[in-house]
Motif scaffolding. Structure first.
Motif: not given
Length: 91
Positions: A18-34, A40-43
């Motif tokens: 839970f750091v803003t810069s990590h959230l951005i990367l997480l969304v990008d990575t999750t989108s690649l999989f989806a 893909a689920t983000i908790i």
């Protein structure tokens, strides 16, 4: 049997740091999989979801869980490192 295995989709769960810069990367990575057919689920927490929910791919499931701030001695609005207003609130 081979057809049954081929028809199953991979399910992935993403839990961000839970750091803003990590959230951005997480969304990008999750989108690649989806976008490649993975379920893909983000908790996340409601406050953190507000930071990125408008930019997630429609195929991504968002699971919001209440962060137990008061149970661990934090003010109610502290859900990520960016919300910490004083050293006493989190470090």
């Amino acid at each position: 049997m081979a057809t049954e295995d081929h028809d199953r989709k991979l399910n992935m769960i993403f839990l961000p740091y839970f750091v803003t810069s990590h959230l951005i990367l997480l969304v990008d990575t999750t989108s690649l999989f989806a976008t490649r057919g993975v379920n893909a689920t983000i908790i996340t927490t409601p406050s953190n979801a507000l930071l990125f929910q408008q930019s997630i791919h429609p195929q991504i499931t968002l699971l919001n869980l209440k962060f137990p701030s008061s149970e661990v001695g934090l003010p109610e609005d502290i859900e990520n490192f960016g919300s910490i207003t004083s050293p006493e609130n989190g470090l």
